[in-house]
Design a protein around this motif. Structure first.
Motif, short mmCIF file in Angstrom:
data_model
loop_
_atom_site.label_atom_id
_atom_site.label_comp_id
_atom_site.label_asym_id
_atom_site.label_seq_id
_atom_site.Cartn_x
_atom_site.Cartn_y
_atom_site.Cartn_z
N LYS A 47 15.32 11.07 -11.88
CA LYS A 47 15.65 11.20 -13.31
C LYS A 47 15.20 12.59 -13.77
CE LYS A 47 16.28 6.59 -14.07
NZ LYS A 47 17.33 5.93 -14.68
N TRP A 48 16.02 13.25 -14.57
CA TRP A 48 15.66 14.54 -15.14
C TRP A 48 14.67 14.33 -16.28
CZ3 TRP A 48 16.77 19.06 -12.98
CH2 TRP A 48 17.83 19.12 -12.10
N LEU A 49 13.57 15.05 -16.28
CA LEU A 49 12.60 15.14 -17.38
C LEU A 49 11.87 13.85 -17.72
CD1 LEU A 49 14.73 17.36 -19.79
CD2 LEU A 49 13.02 18.14 -18.13
N THR A 50 12.15 12.77 -17.04
CA THR A 50 11.44 11.50 -17.28
C THR A 50 11.05 10.94 -15.91
OG1 THR A 50 13.49 10.21 -17.25
CG2 THR A 50 12.71 11.00 -19.41
N PRO A 51 10.17 9.94 -15.90
CA PRO A 51 9.76 9.37 -14.61
C PRO A 51 10.94 8.79 -13.82
CG PRO A 51 8.30 8.64 -16.35
CD PRO A 51 9.44 9.34 -17.01
N ASN A 52 10.88 8.92 -12.49
CA ASN A 52 11.88 8.34 -11.60
C ASN A 52 11.75 6.83 -11.54
OD1 ASN A 52 12.60 10.96 -10.96
ND2 ASN A 52 11.49 10.99 -9.03
N ASP A 53 12.82 6.14 -11.14
CA ASP A 53 12.72 4.74 -10.75
C ASP A 53 11.96 4.73 -9.43
OD1 ASP A 53 14.29 4.14 -12.93
OD2 ASP A 53 16.04 3.50 -11.77
N LYS A 54 11.10 3.71 -9.24
CA LYS A 54 10.26 3.67 -8.04
C LYS A 54 10.16 2.26 -7.49
CE LYS A 54 7.18 7.39 -9.48
NZ LYS A 54 7.53 7.75 -10.82
N LEU A 55 9.73 2.18 -6.26
CA LEU A 55 9.25 0.93 -5.67
C LEU A 55 7.75 1.11 -5.51
CD1 LEU A 55 11.91 0.22 -2.91
CD2 LEU A 55 11.59 -1.02 -5.05
N ALA A 56 6.98 0.12 -5.93
CA ALA A 56 5.52 0.19 -5.84
C ALA A 56 5.02 -1.00 -5.03
CB ALA A 56 4.90 0.19 -7.23
N THR A 57 4.14 -0.73 -4.08
CA THR A 57 3.56 -1.77 -3.25
C THR A 57 2.10 -1.96 -3.63
OG1 THR A 57 5.08 -1.30 -1.44
CG2 THR A 57 3.07 -2.50 -0.87
N TYR A 58 1.73 -3.22 -3.88
CA TYR A 58 0.38 -3.57 -4.31
C TYR A 58 -0.24 -4.58 -3.35
CZ TYR A 58 1.67 -1.59 -8.86
OH TYR A 58 2.06 -0.75 -9.86
N GLY A 59 -1.55 -4.62 -3.31
CA GLY A 59 -2.29 -5.61 -2.53
C GLY A 59 -3.23 -6.38 -3.45
N ILE A 60 -3.38 -7.68 -3.17
CA ILE A 60 -4.28 -8.51 -3.97
C ILE A 60 -4.87 -9.60 -3.08
CG2 ILE A 60 -2.43 -10.04 -4.75
CD1 ILE A 60 -3.95 -10.15 -7.48
N ASP A 61 -6.15 -9.87 -3.27
CA ASP A 61 -6.81 -10.96 -2.55
C ASP A 61 -6.62 -12.25 -3.33
OD1 ASP A 61 -7.90 -9.27 -0.55
OD2 ASP A 61 -9.50 -8.67 -1.92
N ASP A 62 -6.45 -13.35 -2.61
CA ASP A 62 -6.34 -14.65 -3.28
C ASP A 62 -7.71 -14.96 -3.89
OD1 ASP A 62 -6.30 -17.40 -3.93
OD2 ASP A 62 -4.72 -17.76 -2.47
N PRO A 63 -7.78 -15.17 -5.20
CA PRO A 63 -9.09 -15.40 -5.82
C PRO A 63 -9.71 -16.76 -5.49
CG PRO A 63 -7.35 -15.58 -7.45
CD PRO A 63 -6.70 -15.13 -6.18
N GLU A 64 -8.92 -17.72 -5.01
CA GLU A 64 -9.43 -19.06 -4.72
C GLU A 64 -9.57 -19.35 -3.23
OE1 GLU A 64 -10.55 -21.14 -7.09
OE2 GLU A 64 -10.10 -19.53 -8.50
N VAL A 65 -8.98 -18.48 -2.39
CA VAL A 65 -9.03 -18.70 -0.94
C VAL A 65 -9.53 -17.42 -0.28
CG1 VAL A 65 -7.74 -19.39 1.11
CG2 VAL A 65 -7.07 -20.28 -1.13
N GLU A 66 -10.78 -17.46 0.13
CA GLU A 66 -11.36 -16.29 0.81
C GLU A 66 -10.68 -16.12 2.17
OE1 GLU A 66 -15.69 -15.46 2.67
OE2 GLU A 66 -15.67 -16.23 0.60
N GLY A 67 -10.33 -14.87 2.50
CA GLY A 67 -9.73 -14.59 3.79
C GLY A 67 -8.22 -14.46 3.77
N VAL A 68 -7.60 -14.49 2.57
CA VAL A 68 -6.15 -14.34 2.45
C VAL A 68 -5.85 -13.20 1.47
CG1 VAL A 68 -3.98 -15.41 1.72
CG2 VAL A 68 -5.67 -16.75 2.96
N ALA A 69 -4.95 -12.31 1.88
CA ALA A 69 -4.50 -11.23 1.00
C ALA A 69 -2.98 -11.23 0.97
CB ALA A 69 -5.01 -9.89 1.49
N CYS A 70 -2.42 -10.82 -0.16
CA CYS A 70 -0.97 -10.71 -0.31
C CYS A 70 -0.61 -9.28 -0.70
CB CYS A 70 -0.46 -11.67 -1.38
SG CYS A 70 -0.63 -13.42 -0.95
N HIS A 71 0.53 -8.84 -0.22
CA HIS A 71 1.10 -7.55 -0.62
C HIS A 71 2.48 -7.84 -1.19
CE1 HIS A 71 -1.99 -6.32 2.23
NE2 HIS A 71 -2.05 -5.23 1.48
#
Length: 181
Positions: A47-71
């Motif tokens: 995009k000109w002069l404004t932010p581009n469209d993007k794909l963003a990858t995130y990681g998060i740990d399961d707050p109730e199950v220790e030992g599991v992470a999701c992306h």
């Protein structure tokens, strides 16, 4: 009404307002603690002069199950609306969850419990990652989808995590069915 009664009523309203403000601050602090970690972003549309469209990858740990992470990977709209934070984000979200250590349940859970939720538009749309248990196979199942106030999207993604021992010292394998209410 006497001045004393008026003053008492005013003090009650002030107390209620302080309690409401304290509750909002506590809730926002809890939400901030559960924010996913940004792994990386990749531009998809220039995009000109404004932010581009993007794909963003995130990681998060399961707050109730220790030992599991999701992306998960989400599209992020650019342009003027994206820059101002008023663009409605699309529902194309992918999900992958894995065992990253010994699995231990922190307590009882509901089937299809929200593990994580995030707003995807200014008012009406939210993304949710929900967790379930396939007790027959002893597998945790995670699903991501978006919904709106009026109508949701059928677009979704599912990932499963078999509960396995983690190394030679992990001899106790918990059954997810024992932790579903």
């Amino acid at each position: 009404m006497t001045p004393k009664a008026s003053n008492s009523r005013e003090n009650k309203w002030k107390s209620l307002a302080l309690v409401a403000i304290a509750a909002m601050l506590t809730a926002s602090a809890a939400v901030a603690a559960d924010e996913p970690d940004l792994i990386f972003r990749r531009s998809t549309v220039f995009k000109w002069l404004t932010p581009n469209d993007k794909l963003a990858t995130y990681g998060i740990d399961d707050p109730e199950v220790e030992g599991v992470a999701c992306h998960f990977t989400v599209p992020e709209k650019g342009g003027v609306k994206g820059w101002l934070g008023v663009a409605e984000q699309v529902s194309d979200i992918s999900l992958a969850c894995r065992q990253i250590g010994p699995i231990h349940f922190k307590g009882k859970m509901e089937q299809a419990d929200d593990m994580f939720r995030q707003r995807r538009s200014l008012f009406f749309k939210k993304m949710q990652i929900v967790r379930g248990c396939d007790a027959k196979r002893n597998v945790l199942v995670y699903m991501v989808y978006t919904d709106r106030l009026i109508e949701g999207s059928p677009k979704n993604s599912t990932s499963s995590v078999p509960i396995m021992p983690w190394g030679a010292s992990d001899t106790t394998i918990q059954k997810c069915g024992d932790f579903i209410q």
